[in-house]
Design a protein around this motif. Sequence first.
Motif, short mmCIF file in Angstrom:
data_model
loop_
_atom_site.label_atom_id
_atom_site.label_comp_id
_atom_site.label_asym_id
_atom_site.label_seq_id
_atom_site.Cartn_x
_atom_site.Cartn_y
_atom_site.Cartn_z
N GLN A 100 45.95 4.06 15.88
CA GLN A 100 47.21 3.76 15.19
C GLN A 100 48.12 2.89 16.05
O GLN A 100 48.75 1.95 15.56
N THR A 159 49.90 2.95 9.97
CA THR A 159 50.70 4.14 9.66
C THR A 159 49.82 5.32 9.30
O THR A 159 50.20 6.47 9.49
N HIS A 160 48.62 5.03 8.79
CA HIS A 160 47.68 6.10 8.49
C HIS A 160 46.26 5.55 8.66
O HIS A 160 46.05 4.32 8.66
N LEU A 161 45.28 6.45 8.81
CA LEU A 161 43.90 6.03 9.01
C LEU A 161 43.07 6.35 7.76
O LEU A 161 43.00 7.51 7.34
#
Length: 304
Positions: free
Chosen positions: A222, A228-230
């Motif tokens: 990140q 912001t997200h995976l």
Amino acid sequence: MTIQWFPGHMAKARRQVAEKLKLVDIVFELLDARLPLSSRNPMMDEIVKNKPRLILLTKCDLADERVNKEWVRYFQEKQIGVLPIDAQTGKGVGQIQRVCEQVLQDLFAKREKKGIQLKRVRAMVLGIPNVGKSSLINRLAKRNAAKTGDRPGVTKAQQWIRVGQTLELLDTPGILWPKFDDQQVGMRLAVSGAIKEEILPLDEVALYAIEYLTKRYPHLLQERYKLTHLPEAPVELLAEIGKKRGCLQRGGEIDYDKAIELFLNDIRSGRLGRISFEWPEDWEEKEEEHVQNNDHSTSEKVAE
């Protein structure tokens, strides 16, 4: 999948190592601190036998510092001399002579009885390709005594190198083993750069690395790629990395080859952060499973 790679010069190197062992006092076995047991040739015990040994965990500045300490404890509990080092920065290299003398206390005691006071040491430097043997030797010798490179298989022959008045090193080519029955071992080595890139499909290597990092080091992914997200699917995350780093073709399509190359370079160079690709607990779980399977097999034979 069984990964096989045993070039002819490696088979020759193994024979040469076995022949030269009688000329040295100790073996410096270099392991990649990011994957110590995966980068340890399982034939090494058979080759080195009872010769005193000091394990040097190279590239320790690329590995997770907390996991480095766990690996030191792991080897110490097995009564094996161990020292984390980084040949590029010189970290830990100055301690090698002291730790080496500790490992060779019995040998020095025998020499003192014969009236030999000088603690001169002849050491053989062993390890798989690209583990940092030449970089360490050059750091110790304070000159370019050994050829270095960021691709495996640079050193092709043995050579003696004198370091000061008390240490003489025998450099050797990197020795891999004939095949990797454990696919994870092969993948870890490929991610680290120890195996030539022609041996394994790079897309599989990259997806393996993404899956592992998502599990153990999501924050590094990140932070590096400003995500912001995976995404759950590794291939989707690779696509996100490609977008963030401008790996695009005409029409806005992701250039996956370029994204894979960039991603693996980030890992190997340390730009992604300090990463350990295996922890002692991974191998302890495997050892326990192996023991349980053997016990189960033994019980079945007794029952028969």
